[in-house]
Design a protein around this motif. Structure first.
Motif, PDB file in Angstrom:
ATOM      1  N   UNK A   1       0.837  -1.197   0.000  1.00 28.86           N
ATOM      2  CA  UNK A   1       0.000   0.000   0.000  1.00 28.86           C
ATOM      3  C   UNK A   1       0.871   1.247   0.000  1.00 28.86           C
ATOM      4  N   UNK A   2       0.536   2.188  -0.881  1.00 25.41           N
ATOM      5  CA  UNK A   2       1.214   3.481  -0.916  1.00 25.41           C
ATOM      6  C   UNK A   2       0.220   4.578  -0.556  1.00 25.41           C
ATOM      7  N   UNK A   3       0.595   5.432   0.386  1.00 26.84           N
ATOM      8  CA  UNK A   3      -0.249   6.547   0.785  1.00 26.84           C
ATOM      9  C   UNK A   3       0.583   7.820   0.830  1.00 26.84           C
ATOM     10  N   UNK A   4      -0.085   8.950   0.582  1.00 31.02           N
ATOM     11  CA  UNK A   4       0.595  10.234   0.562  1.00 31.02           C
ATOM     12  C   UNK A   4      -0.237  11.275   1.325  1.00 31.02           C
ATOM     13  N   UNK A   5       0.447  12.185   1.961  1.00 23.63           N
ATOM     14  CA  UNK A   5      -0.261  13.237   2.674  1.00 23.63           C
ATOM     15  C   UNK A   5       0.702  14.268   3.216  1.00 23.63           C
ATOM     16  N   UNK A   6       0.264  14.961   4.269  1.00 24.56           N
ATOM     17  CA  UNK A   6       1.081  15.989   4.894  1.00 24.56           C
ATOM     18  C   UNK A   6       0.958  15.877   6.405  1.00 24.56           C
ATOM     19  N   UNK A   7       2.021  16.302   7.102  1.00 22.72           N
ATOM     20  CA  UNK A   7       1.955  16.377   8.561  1.00 22.72           C
ATOM     21  C   UNK A   7       2.753  17.589   9.010  1.00 22.72           C
ATOM     22  N   UNK A   8       2.506  18.009  10.227  1.00 23.76           N
ATOM     23  CA  UNK A   8       3.184  19.200  10.741  1.00 23.76           C
ATOM     24  C   UNK A   8       3.754  18.943  12.126  1.00 23.76           C
ATOM     25  N   UNK A   9       4.934  19.481  12.339  1.00 23.82           N
ATOM     26  CA  UNK A   9       5.552  19.427  13.669  1.00 23.82           C
ATOM     27  C   UNK A   9       4.981  20.512  14.577  1.00 23.82           C
ATOM     28  N   UNK A  10       4.182  21.400  14.009  1.00 24.69           N
ATOM     29  CA  UNK A  10       3.665  22.549  14.758  1.00 24.69           C
ATOM     30  C   UNK A  10       2.188  22.429  15.105  1.00 24.69           C
ATOM     31  N   UNK A  11       1.591  21.251  14.872  1.00 18.68           N
ATOM     32  CA  UNK A  11       0.210  21.002  15.282  1.00 18.68           C
ATOM     33  C   UNK A  11       0.145  19.597  15.867  1.00 18.68           C
ATOM     34  N   UNK A  12      -0.219  19.502  17.141  1.00 21.71           N
ATOM     35  CA  UNK A  12      -0.140  18.233  17.853  1.00 21.71           C
ATOM     36  C   UNK A  12      -1.488  17.737  18.360  1.00 21.71           C
ATOM     37  N   UNK A  13      -2.577  18.354  17.889  1.00 21.40           N
ATOM     38  CA  UNK A  13      -3.890  17.943  18.380  1.00 21.40           C
ATOM     39  C   UNK A  13      -4.882  17.619  17.267  1.00 21.40           C
ATOM     40  N   UNK A  14      -5.008  18.485  16.295  1.00 22.87           N
ATOM     41  CA  UNK A  14      -6.039  18.336  15.267  1.00 22.87           C
ATOM     42  C   UNK A  14      -5.440  17.820  13.954  1.00 22.87           C
ATOM     43  N   UNK A  15      -5.979  16.694  13.455  1.00 22.12           N
ATOM     44  CA  UNK A  15      -5.431  16.071  12.243  1.00 22.12           C
ATOM     45  C   UNK A  15      -5.623  16.947  11.012  1.00 22.12           C
ATOM     46  N   UNK A  16      -6.805  17.524  10.860  1.00 26.46           N
ATOM     47  CA  UNK A  16      -7.072  18.339   9.673  1.00 26.46           C
ATOM     48  C   UNK A  16      -6.218  19.603   9.673  1.00 26.46           C
ATOM     49  N   UNK A  17      -6.121  20.246  10.830  1.00 26.67           N
ATOM     50  CA  UNK A  17      -5.284  21.439  10.922  1.00 26.67           C
ATOM     51  C   UNK A  17      -3.825  21.080  10.619  1.00 26.67           C
TER      52      UNK A  17
END
Length: 254
Positions: free
Chosen positions: A59-75
């Protein structure tokens, strides 16, 4: 032992060094009037169980994550996109006993592969202790089910993190089965499990082109001669479709 050879022998000295070591052991044994036993006893055979038919897919998946948001997934996803902080993986899910995988309540399989997250490491990271759970009960909502992904991430810089992701299969208003089964909510932790400090959050999806490719990677493994892999794949497909049906139809969508 190689230090007693006064000059390079010009090739791999394994046998030369082994011969010298054996000779010296014989001289030491003679000096102490001991006898070396050069006999080799029979090595007992171990009971090796025949491998059972299993199932595997990638399975291959792509997305984004942030080191500056630790509570809300969408944000975290939106912020990660703005920060140009992608998070991608290609993982192989493997069960060496498809019958056990489908019957046991935790539906546990092994997981291996690589993760790319430039904000964590400049190079792709390897994973260890990868675990995948398919359609397990959600303790917070009995009608919902989850797919869970967990692994240790290891960078070439020598750093490591714990990766936890889940897909939430729930009966919302509307037919959102595609979104539920292709959206992964991810959290990265500083330590070795989910009790450690959160480093960042994000969200990943399966793009249609990756999903089409994933279907081609589905295969039966550990087959004996005469086994029909198609029946194993069919059992897996029936299990997957059945759980989706239970959630979206039996769960209330009429």
């Amino acid at each position: 032992m190689g230090a007693i050879i006064p000059r390079p022998v010009g090739t791999n000295p394994l046998l030369t060094i082994s011969g010298l070591a054996e000779r010296n052991c014989k001289l030491i044994a003679d000096e102490f009037k001991e006898t070396l036993d050069y006999g080799f006893g029979a090595i007992p055979k171990k009971d090796i169980k025949d491998p059972k038919p299993g199932v595997q897919f990638t399975e291959t998946m792509r997305g984004y994550f942030s080191l500056n948001e630790k509570e809300d997934f969408k944000k975290a996803f939106d912020l990660g996109k703005k920060e140009d902080s992608p998070f991608e993986f290609t993982l192989t899910i493997r069960s060496d006993d498809s019958e056990k995988f489908l019957k046991e309540p935790d539906h546990l399989a092994a997981m291996s592969g690589t993760v790319t997250a430039p904000k964590l490491s400049a190079s792709p990271m390897t994973i260890s202790q990868g675990k995948f759970n398919l359609f397990i009960s959600d303790p917070t909502e009995p009608k919902n089910k989850k797919m869970v992904y967990e692994a240790q991430l290891h960078s070439i810089e020598g750093k490591s993190w714990f990766f936890h992701g889940y897909k939430e299969i729930k009966n919302d208003k509307g037919l959102d089965v595609w979104m539920d089964t292709t959206t992964l909510f991810i959290t990265i932790y500083e330590g070795r499990d989910v009790t450690a400090k959160v480093v960042g959050k994000g969200k990943m999806v399966i793009e249609p082109k990756d999903f089409a490719k994933q279907l081609t990677t589905m295969k039966a493994i550990n087959l004996e001669k005469g086994d029909k892999g198609i029946s194993i794949i069919a059992s897996f497909g029936k299990f997957f479709a059945g759980n989706v049906w239970d959630t979206f139809v039996s769960g209330g969508l009429k």
